[in-house]
Design an enzyme around this catalytic site. Structure first.
Site, mmCIF file in Angstrom:
data_model
loop_
_atom_site.group_PDB
_atom_site.id
_atom_site.type_symbol
_atom_site.label_atom_id
_atom_site.label_comp_id
_atom_site.label_asym_id
_atom_site.label_seq_id
_atom_site.Cartn_x
_atom_site.Cartn_y
_atom_site.Cartn_z
ATOM 1 N N SER A 35 0.869 -1.170 0.000
ATOM 2 C CA SER A 35 0.000 0.000 0.000
ATOM 3 C C SER A 35 0.911 1.227 0.000
ATOM 4 O O SER A 35 1.515 1.557 1.021
ATOM 5 C CB SER A 35 -0.863 -0.042 1.269
ATOM 6 O OG SER A 35 -1.743 1.037 1.273
ATOM 7 N N THR B 289 -3.148 1.857 -4.172
ATOM 8 C CA THR B 289 -2.998 3.318 -4.141
ATOM 9 C C THR B 289 -4.183 3.976 -3.430
ATOM 10 O O THR B 289 -5.258 3.375 -3.293
ATOM 11 C CB THR B 289 -2.948 3.888 -5.577
ATOM 12 O OG1 THR B 289 -4.104 3.416 -6.292
ATOM 13 C CG2 THR B 289 -1.691 3.461 -6.311
ATOM 14 N N HIS B 290 -3.928 5.247 -3.016
ATOM 15 C CA HIS B 290 -5.008 6.151 -2.582
ATOM 16 C C HIS B 290 -4.751 7.413 -3.392
ATOM 17 O O HIS B 290 -4.053 8.323 -2.924
ATOM 18 C CB HIS B 290 -4.867 6.485 -1.087
ATOM 19 C CG HIS B 290 -5.404 5.445 -0.166
ATOM 20 N ND1 HIS B 290 -6.725 5.083 -0.132
ATOM 21 C CD2 HIS B 290 -4.799 4.704 0.802
ATOM 22 C CE1 HIS B 290 -6.919 4.161 0.800
ATOM 23 N NE2 HIS B 290 -5.760 3.906 1.367
ATOM 24 N N LYS C 43 -12.756 2.795 -1.824
ATOM 25 C CA LYS C 43 -13.844 2.560 -0.861
ATOM 26 C C LYS C 43 -15.111 3.351 -1.204
ATOM 27 O O LYS C 43 -15.603 4.166 -0.431
ATOM 28 C CB LYS C 43 -13.408 2.904 0.570
ATOM 29 C CG LYS C 43 -12.243 2.064 1.075
ATOM 30 C CD LYS C 43 -11.981 2.301 2.549
ATOM 31 C CE LYS C 43 -10.840 1.486 3.073
ATOM 32 N NZ LYS C 43 -9.500 1.941 2.597
ATOM 33 N N ASP D 76 -21.515 5.145 -1.952
ATOM 34 C CA ASP D 76 -22.686 6.004 -2.187
ATOM 35 C C ASP D 76 -23.722 5.263 -3.029
ATOM 36 O O ASP D 76 -23.540 4.086 -3.351
ATOM 37 C CB ASP D 76 -22.224 7.305 -2.860
ATOM 38 C CG ASP D 76 -23.027 8.499 -2.355
ATOM 39 O OD1 ASP D 76 -24.273 8.388 -2.280
ATOM 40 O OD2 ASP D 76 -22.413 9.532 -2.037
ATOM 41 N N THR E 51 -24.310 7.926 -8.105
ATOM 42 C CA THR E 51 -23.171 8.768 -7.707
ATOM 43 C C THR E 51 -21.839 8.037 -7.905
ATOM 44 O O THR E 51 -20.877 8.607 -8.427
ATOM 45 C CB THR E 51 -23.337 9.215 -6.235
ATOM 46 O OG1 THR E 51 -24.588 9.882 -6.129
ATOM 47 C CG2 THR E 51 -22.219 10.137 -5.784
ATOM 48 N N GLN F 214 -5.419 1.178 14.456
ATOM 49 C CA GLN F 214 -5.137 0.179 13.415
ATOM 50 C C GLN F 214 -4.523 -1.042 14.079
ATOM 51 O O GLN F 214 -3.544 -0.906 14.835
ATOM 52 C CB GLN F 214 -4.156 0.772 12.372
ATOM 53 C CG GLN F 214 -3.507 -0.225 11.419
ATOM 54 C CD GLN F 214 -4.445 -0.754 10.341
ATOM 55 O OE1 GLN F 214 -5.575 -1.137 10.630
ATOM 56 N NE2 GLN F 214 -4.008 -0.727 9.103
ATOM 57 N N GLY G 97 1.448 -1.571 4.339
ATOM 58 C CA GLY G 97 1.745 -0.166 4.031
ATOM 59 C C GLY G 97 3.022 0.255 4.710
ATOM 60 O O GLY G 97 4.131 -0.039 4.257
ATOM 61 N N ARG G 98 2.865 0.869 5.903
ATOM 62 C CA ARG G 98 4.004 1.463 6.599
ATOM 63 C C ARG G 98 5.108 0.475 6.942
ATOM 64 O O ARG G 98 6.280 0.860 7.022
ATOM 65 C CB ARG G 98 3.503 2.198 7.853
ATOM 66 C CG ARG G 98 2.795 3.505 7.503
ATOM 67 C CD ARG G 98 1.962 4.029 8.655
ATOM 68 N NE ARG G 98 0.732 3.274 8.832
ATOM 69 C CZ ARG G 98 -0.147 3.481 9.819
ATOM 70 N NH1 ARG G 98 0.097 4.404 10.729
ATOM 71 N NH2 ARG G 98 -1.247 2.775 9.892
#
Ligand code: 5IU
Length: 485
Positions: free
Chosen positions: A263, A288-289, A320, A323, A327, A436, A456-457
């Site tokens: 991530s 990705t974000h 994520k 809606d 949308t 987390q 991720g980290r």
């Protein structure tokens, strides 16, 4: 009384009538073997349509005559074939035998009822054949009583390997229709869309029960599809899955020997591209974000997609969506990110109900994209549990053409088609300052039976991200190998 020995309808008319009474259904159905099929046959209903029965049994008899099959008695596989066997017996004056499903626990305890002599030949009657297991069960009981069985006749052969499997056991299977023929007739008379015809053809191709696999792969005589997801190797699952992204992902996981997703939660395009180039050789996916990137541009996307080719990984945008359908359609296709244009996979919360999937699907399906549903989360106190998780699995099951699995923390489905992808992973378990929760790669893959770890980290903030990526890759893949063994 109607003549039970002749066919009243043509074969095409019979197929259309069976479709009309819903003996043939098309959509998405779980079969006895546990796999999902776009076609389902429920011939039990034909007993409610006496006007159709003479045609059904008429064609079955015609096959027996055409093939010049000789026999002393006939026996239907319980239960659907029992009325068919009875009609054949009465109309052609052939004695019938009845196989009990379980022996009576009183009286004679017979499994095969009726009069016969050892060495008599018996013809087995069945409605539908998939792998041939049900016929073989009946054959076994007949043989135990000294009967000789070399032929079986069936109304519909699904064409998935049952014929060969029975042949290997010395039984010639004769059918009136194949699934492919049924589908062609229904298509010809505009009862089935071309898309469904193609789905069914693909399904038949990919779900053939190989006789050798059945006898050797799991010793239990079960088709390999019957094994739960966690027991099947990535490459074998790639073969069983129909979604192109799942197939590609599972294949490259086995080739690259990695179940690691990194991530890359960094905030400039240059940092991300540099990190992806470094860890690319060790990952199956990059997550990705895009909405945290300060200098997002199409140039970033073209660099990322080039790296995906160079290092052979899948791109997962962790958007994520949550809606209403209308949308999310706009969010997925448009704005400055145009996610559907480049992300092989995205994800969605099931909170809004299946509408969110309907919206995403309209955009994603034509582009061959896949979607993960968020069924569970790694953060403390999250609300995705219990019935919420169960309902999420149901939404996925109803949308298998687009939903390819889950972001989750535990094994929530046994279906080999559904990927289980788990975030909240570090080499030692613990928590960050904002709730987390972390578990180890071994715990996730071996004990929670997930397929893919997301880190991720643990990697991007490591002193040397390459060394860290290698360590996570090794930990994740060795846990998978341990699970398989
Ligand atoms: N992520 C989670 N937990 C979840 C879901 C997504 O951590 O339940 I759904 C994302 C958030 C972050 C990454 O982008 O996975 C995990 O990053 P760290 O390994 O740095 O905690």
């Amino acid at each position: 009384m109607a003549d039970l020995s002749t066919c009243v309808l043509s074969q095409e008319e019979l197929i259309l009538e069976l479709f009309k009474i819903q003996a043939f259904k098309f959509g998405n159905f779980k079969l006895k073997s546990g796999i999902f099929s776009p076609a389902y046959f429920d011939l039990r209903v034909i007993v409610s349509y006496p006007e159709l029965l003479p045609s059904v049994t008429g064609y079955m008899w015609k096959i027996v005559e055409d093939k010049n099959v000789q026999f002393d008695s006939l026996c239907g596989v319980p239960y659907t074939a029992l009325p068919l066997a009875t009609i054949l017996s009465v109309s052609h004056k052939k004695p019938m035998l009845i196989r009990r499903k379980e022996s009576k626990d009183y009286g004679t305890k017979k499994i095969i009822e009726g009069h016969f002599k050892p060495g008599d030949t018996c013809l087995v009657i069945e409605d539908v054949v998939t792998s041939g297991s049900s016929i073989l069960e009946t054959v076994e009981e007949l043989k135990k009583e000294g009967l000789v069985v070399t032929h079986a006749v069936v109304l519909l052969d699904r064409g998935q390997g049952g014929h060969q499997r029975l042949k290997d056991q010395g039984i010639s299977l004769h059918h009136v229709f194949t699934l492919q023929q049924v589908v062609e007739v229904l298509h010809k008379y505009n009862k089935l869309e071309t898309e469904m015809v193609e789905r069914i053809s693909l399904f038949i191709q990919k779900n053939r029960f190989d006789a050798k696999e059945i006898s050797s792969s799991n010793g239990a005589g079960l088709p390999p599809q019957k094994q739960p997801r966690k027991m099947i190797s990535y490459s074998e699952r790639a073969r069983l899955c129909s979604h192109p992204v799942t197939r590609k992902l599972l294949t490259l996981m086995e080739e690259k020997r990695t179940n690691l997703t990194v991530s890359v939660d960094l905030t400039t395009a240059a940092e991300i591209i540099s990190m992806v180039d470094k860890v690319g050789p060790y990952v199956c996916m990059i997550k990705t974000h895009v909405d945290i990137i300060e200098d997002f541009s199409q140039d970033f996307i073209s660099k990322l997609t080039d790296l995906a080719v160079k290092h052979n990984f899948i791109i997962f945008e962790d958007r994520k969506f949550a809606d209403i359908g209308h949308t999310v359609m706009q969010q997925y296709s448009g704005g400055m990110y145009r996610i559907a244009d480049w992300a092989n996979i995205t994800n969605a919360h099931s909170l809004p109900g299946s509408g969110v999937i309907q919206g995403l699907k309209q955009i994603g399906l034509p582009k061959g994209r896949g979607c993960l549903l968020i069924a569970e989360m790694s953060s403390s106190g999250n609300l995705c549990s219990g019935d919420y998780t169960k309902e999420t699995v149901k939404i996925a099951e109803g949308n298998r053409d687009f939903v390819i699995g889950f972001v989750c923390q535990s094994a929530i489905s046994d279906d080999p088609e559904f990927l289980h992808i788990t975030p909240g992973v570090q080499l030692s378990s613990g928590q960050d300052q904002m709730g987390q929760n972390y578990v180890t790669p071994r715990e996730v893959i071996l004990n929670h039976k997930s397929d893919i770890i997301i880190v991720g980290r643990g990697i991007i903030k490591a002193e040397d991200p390459v060394i860290a990526a290698k360590a996570y890759m090794e930990a994740g893949y060795s846990a998978y190998m341990e699970r398989m063994s």
